[in-house]
Structure formats: C-alpha cells, structure tokens
Design an enzyme around this catalytic site. Sequence first.
Site, PDB file in Angstrom:
ATOM      1  CG  HIS B  62      -0.321   0.070   2.534  1.00 22.50           C
ATOM      2  ND1 HIS B  62       0.536  -0.898   3.017  1.00 22.50           N
ATOM      3  CD2 HIS B  62      -0.410   1.006   3.515  1.00 22.50           C
ATOM      4  CE1 HIS B  62       0.940  -0.559   4.231  1.00 22.50           C
ATOM      5  NE2 HIS B  62       0.392   0.592   4.550  1.00 22.50           N
ATOM      6  CG  HIS B  64      -0.043   4.441   4.770  1.00 19.15           C
ATOM      7  ND1 HIS B  64      -0.827   3.725   5.639  1.00 19.15           N
ATOM      8  CD2 HIS B  64      -0.780   5.555   4.435  1.00 19.15           C
ATOM      9  CE1 HIS B  64      -1.990   4.358   5.811  1.00 19.15           C
ATOM     10  NE2 HIS B  64      -1.981   5.461   5.090  1.00 19.15           N
ATOM     11  CG  ASP B  66       4.740   2.981   7.411  1.00 15.23           C
ATOM     12  OD1 ASP B  66       3.906   3.325   6.564  1.00 15.23           O
ATOM     13  OD2 ASP B  66       4.461   2.225   8.369  1.00 15.23           O
ATOM     14  CG  HIS B  67       4.296  -0.139   4.255  1.00 16.28           C
ATOM     15  ND1 HIS B  67       4.211  -1.477   4.540  1.00 16.28           N
ATOM     16  CD2 HIS B  67       3.847   0.510   5.365  1.00 16.28           C
ATOM     17  CE1 HIS B  67       3.704  -1.636   5.766  1.00 16.28           C
ATOM     18  NE2 HIS B  67       3.485  -0.446   6.282  1.00 16.28           N
ATOM     19  CG  HIS B 185      -4.448  -0.119   6.085  1.00 15.58           C
ATOM     20  ND1 HIS B 185      -4.355  -0.134   7.457  1.00 15.58           N
ATOM     21  CD2 HIS B 185      -3.416   0.670   5.666  1.00 15.58           C
ATOM     22  CE1 HIS B 185      -3.324   0.609   7.835  1.00 15.58           C
ATOM     23  NE2 HIS B 185      -2.749   1.111   6.767  1.00 15.58           N
ATOM     24  CG  ASP B 256       0.349  -1.481   7.399  1.00 14.32           C
ATOM     25  OD1 ASP B 256       1.189  -2.388   7.470  1.00 14.32           O
ATOM     26  OD2 ASP B 256       0.598  -0.288   7.645  1.00 14.32           O
ATOM     27  CG  HIS B 315       3.498  -3.006  10.367  1.00 20.44           C
ATOM     28  ND1 HIS B 315       2.498  -2.344  11.042  1.00 20.44           N
ATOM     29  CD2 HIS B 315       3.915  -2.176   9.389  1.00 20.44           C
ATOM     30  CE1 HIS B 315       2.306  -1.163  10.477  1.00 20.44           C
ATOM     31  NE2 HIS B 315       3.158  -1.035   9.480  1.00 20.44           N
TER      32      HIS B 315
END
Lengths: 373, 373
Positions: B62, B64, B66-67, B185, B256, B315
């Site tokens: 996804h 975001h 942090d990914h 999510h 996530d 995670h």
Amino acid sequence: MSMDLTFLGTGSAYPSPHRGASALVLRNDGDCWLFDCGEGTQTQLMKSPIRAGRISKVFISHLHGDHLFGLPGLLCTVSLNLTSDSRADDKCVEVFGPRGLRRFLRVSLGLTGSQLLFPYAVHELEPTLDQSPEEGQLSLEMTAANDPPLPQERPGRNISLDTLSDAYFLFEDDKFVVKAFRLFHRVPSFGFCVHERDRPGRLKTELLKEIGLNPGPAYGRLKAGHQVQLENGQVISPAEFLDENIPGRKVCILGDCSSALSSGLNVCQGADLLVHEATLGEAHRDKAAERGHSTPRMAAELARACGARRLALYHFSQRYKPEHLHRDGDDDDKVSELRRQAEEVLCDDSVEVILAEDFLTIDIPLRASKSSR
Amino acid sequence: MSMDLTFLGTGSAYPSPHRGASALVLRNDGDCWLFDCGEGTQTQLMKSPIRAGRISKVFISHLHGDHLFGLPGLLCTVSLNLTSDSRADDKCVEVFGPRGLRRFLRVSLGLTGSQLLFPYAVHELEPTLDQSPEEGQLSLEMTAANDPPLPQERPGRNISLDTLSDAYFLFEDDKFVVKAFRLFHRVPSFGFCVHERDRPGRLKTELLKEIGLNPGPAYGRLKAGHQVQLENGQVISPAEFLDENIPGRKVCILGDCSSALSSGLNVCQGADLLVHEATLGEAHRDKAAERGHSTPRMAAELARACGARRLALYHFSQRYKPEHLHRDGDDDDKVSELRRQAEEVLCDDSVEVILAEDFLTIDIPLRASKSSR
C-alpha cells in the site's frame, strides 16, 4: 546566543551504515534549521541529541535524491510524534529549495495520504541557465505543482535571483539575514549563507556608575542605541558607553558543486565557517569535476579566496570510510588524506580544516568585539 | 530449491534505530523479491547478506510512506552500483503495487534527475471501493501518471480484480504463480501470495533398476511425466515409478490491515508461512482496529482460519523494542507478550508463531511428499 552545527550524514550518493546521506542541522538557541535531507535523516536525528520536532526551517541545496529522499518521511514522523506542547504555536515549517521541490512534496505526501498536523510552505528558488549543463535542467512542465495544495500547505514564494547582489534573498528576522547563492553542478545547486546580525557591545557599567547612573531602565535604552538624559540634565550618547558591536557570525553551507558562481565569493566573504563538499581526493580530480563535484583542494581554494576562518569538508564518496573504521591498505582511500590535501592549500592562512563525520558537532563561538576586555 | 524470507524492517509508522520501516525479501535460489520498501531499506540491505542488485521484483502492499519512501533511493543505489556483470542481461525490474505507484516513481525519479541504468515497469493494482474508508481513496486525477515515462520505464499493466477468483493475477512462470488479494486498511492495501508449483516426486530408481532400466535419458522423460518404452517393448508409465508430487510451498505476505477481504481466506489456504502485521497488543485492540491495524489475536485468527502452518508477526509499533533491548518495566510493551497473545489463539492448532526482528531469516523448507522415504 549559542550556535552549533551537527552533521547527520556525510556520505555522497547514498546512505550507508557508516555514512548517512547529506543532512546537517544548524542550531541557534534551540531553534533548528535542517540543511538537506537525504534518505535516513530521521533515523540519524533519533541517534543524535537533536529533536526533530524543533526543526523550523529546511533548506534543500539541490534536487538529487541523496539530499532529498528523506524529507517526506521526516515531515511525516515529526507530525506523528507531535505532542500538544511541541508545536502548540502551529508555526509554519518553511522549506527552501530549487524549483520543483513544491511539486515533489505535494506528490510524495499526497499519494501516500500523509496528512501533516502542522502547516508548511515551500519557497522555490528559480535557477539560472548557467548553473548546470542543459541536460540537468528541469522543464517548467515537470516542475509545475499542478496538483491542488495539500490541506496543510501554505502559499510559498517563488524567489528569483536579485541581479544587483547576484544572490537570492530568502528571509531576515531580528537575528539573521539568510541568502542563497548559485553553484555549478550537474543539476542546479545552491549554497546558503546564514549571517547573524551584529549585536551591541558590552555596556561599560563601571563608567556609568562613575557618572552616577545606576542599573535600571536607562541601561536598556543605552544598549538599544538611544540617548539618555541624566538627573542633572546631561545627555549621554550610547557610543561613549558601549564597547564596539559584537560582529554577527556567518555560516555558509554549500551544496554539491564543482565551483561557486561569481556571487558565492562575495556572499561567503569572511565566513566563520564554510561547509564545502569534497567528494573525491586529488587523485580523482578529473572524475570529480566531470561529475560536478569538488576535491579538498578545490574546496580549500574557495575557503582561502573568501577569507573563511574555518573550513569543514563533508559529502565524501562512500569509498572513504570514517577514520575509526579505516584498515591498513590503500592510502588513497584514507579520509585523513582529504584533510591533508585541503591543509596543503591553506597552510599559510591559518585556516582550520575540519573533517566532518556523522554526528560531529562544531561549535560556532561568538567573535569577540575588538575592544572587549 | 532453497527458499527463505528475511525481514529488513519490522517497525510500523517510521524507521527507528531499533526497527527499520517495513521491508522483507523472499529469496528463492538467489533470486530476490522485495516486499515493501520503507525509508532506509537500502541501508538495511547493506547490513544484511542480501545483495540489492539481485532484486528482480518489488511488491508494494500500500502507498503509506513507511512502506514506500525507500523505493526511489533503493532503485538509484542499485543503479549506481551496477557492474557490467551484475545485471548484464538488462532484465526489467517488475514493480507491483496500488494505482498511484507509477506516478510516485515517475515524479520522484524524474524531479531528482535519477537516470536508472536498468529498465523497470510498474504494474498497478486497481483497488475496489470496499478496501478502505472513502477518505483513504485516491482520486483518478491524483494517481494518473501524466508525466512522460522516464527513459528506462517500460509499459506496465493495469491489473483489475478477477471477480471469479476474487484475486489479482500478477504473473506466473515455470516455478511460481503469484496473486494479490484485498485487505481492509485506512488506504487500499494488498496481500501477496507466492505459490510454488508442485514438483514431480522422487524417481523410484531401485524399482527401475529391478526391471532393467538403468540411469539415462529415460529417467528424465519419466520425471517429466512421459511414458517410456523398454527394450523388451514394454511401456511403463511415470505414475508407477514416481513418488507423489512434492507440493509447492505457499508464502503469504500481508500488508497493513484490520482484516482481509473474503478472498484472502481462500488464497492463503494452507500457507506454509503467513506473514501478518501485529501493530499493537490486545490492550490496544480498539485503537489498532480504528487505525486499520491488527493485534496478534486478529492475526492468529486469520492464520487458524486458513490453516497456515506458521505465522510470522511483524510491523510492530515502535513502542515494542526488540527483545534484547527490553528493560524491566511496563510488561505491556514487551514484544514477547505479542507472541503469547497469538499463541493463545493457536495453542490447539500446533501452528508455530514467529516474532520477526530486523535481519531475522526464516527458512521455508520443501514439504515432504506423502510417500517419500
């Protein structure tokens, strides 16, 4: 009044476990200004004594990834860790950098659904055509921020070169005047000059007491440069009772470059500290210049030409391991050799050469005024 | 035939010195597939035994940060360190992820003047409206890659949900079938299922020798599933002389989520290894679900429902320090407590629960065929 500079990353091209990508923080009285923000800067900040939430201004020298890829993540993490007190004043984070930076942030933060909890503004510097080869210049189409602004984005200025001073005027407040100047690199790159305003010298309190003026509001008025009338009617002027002004400090931080364009020399004149890249040693001078980079000698020559007091070298090729990790072998890869090469140029000028390492902090002391005791 | 999975980052929200941001690598016979690429992944790779230049496919669960924020830098560094032999075949790096990823890479790499020395293609998964709340969905305008493609960008596919199987078919080759499935999510998120094809079982060489067939080309034809005629004219069929097929391994890696949508259960059925987030412990279940995240119990319930053999949790909120750094104090923040919470659900199912840490490698052994000795 304290001022210091901390290197968070001193490696070129990419971050490694031994040298972070470019980033450094100038602190003055707790306020933090970040210069460049390569990938991993937020983690380097966590390892340092500096609190990311104190960063109020960001300066990006040029749009190469090793100076920029850490910025969206840093802003997101500062936002995530916001507590009610840490940025209660809802102060706008000001970001300065080349044209295209506004779009980079808008797209990076927008596509990742990053909703910052504080406002920010991007002020873009318009490069000139002589700062880079043609292939390094970004088209107006590519850099135009056509997406709608993010909810927390405030309007930023578009700053053009002031042709009279040959510099970019970024901002001034009661303590600092901050300018940018042009460098030559593969893509348009800038240097930043932070110039502290002079402060009034020390009040000659012994002399004031001798003429019967005791500590009180009149002292403040004298210090602020106003005349004061004594009880006996006599008017005294501040010049007689103040030491000479304490000259403001000047710190110049240059992005990647193989040279500074003309104004750099003027703007950096008399710098207390000049921070200059030295990507490769003299043995690789041609390669360095071809890639728009400098050697220690090139950096030292600029430091000498502008009469800098100290020269800090950084942005080393990852081939140069930090001194404590150096193993016997190829002396050509010794980072201490880079210092030697700069010192060779500066040996007659008593200019201190500093080799930056990740987490090195350099104190920038006030200069003494000439007549201070 | 070797297959293993290495966690490069096991922290949620942002990278820290103790837990990198999300990234893991599935290796099979030296070929490396990267799942998610948070900021700092390239540095984590340098600290691991995995060579970044071996990464041939990238899967982004996804969008975001942090990914994702580590991906442009990782691609640049792989390119910088290319040697003539490391990617001499000019093989295209295939990148899979949600709609918007193509634009993210095009703008990030384009504005930073990053010229990759290898081709890459971005294959975008089209999310469905029930994968996230409305405010987490990106508009078509925001995700459209309207900039011209970069010189090294090859056309990528736009992959829609196959309504029959309720999954996304990503690709297949002679060894693997790879699918994605939908998660719920805050923004559209996906899980990935890597399913190895079954292999023919062991040849019963003793039996073959008994009937007079000695090692030679006929052995290979039998193994490949073909009949073979003996010198005496007798025709033998492979079924009699092969052990049962060795079942292919199945590894499912979920991004996530607070839950998987319906197909997840089917696609992950019988997984050898299920990798599932567990951002917060049971004490924070409401907070986790509200933010679109899972607790260990939620992860364990999915593992049980799909009959997974092993469950790896990752995670973790940065509040959960790695075990070796845990100091006495609040037990609520003990990461081992997360394992216990998952094991509580799975105690009757003999499912192994693994707590991932940065740089942990999990071997994924071949399953024995039923009749193998």
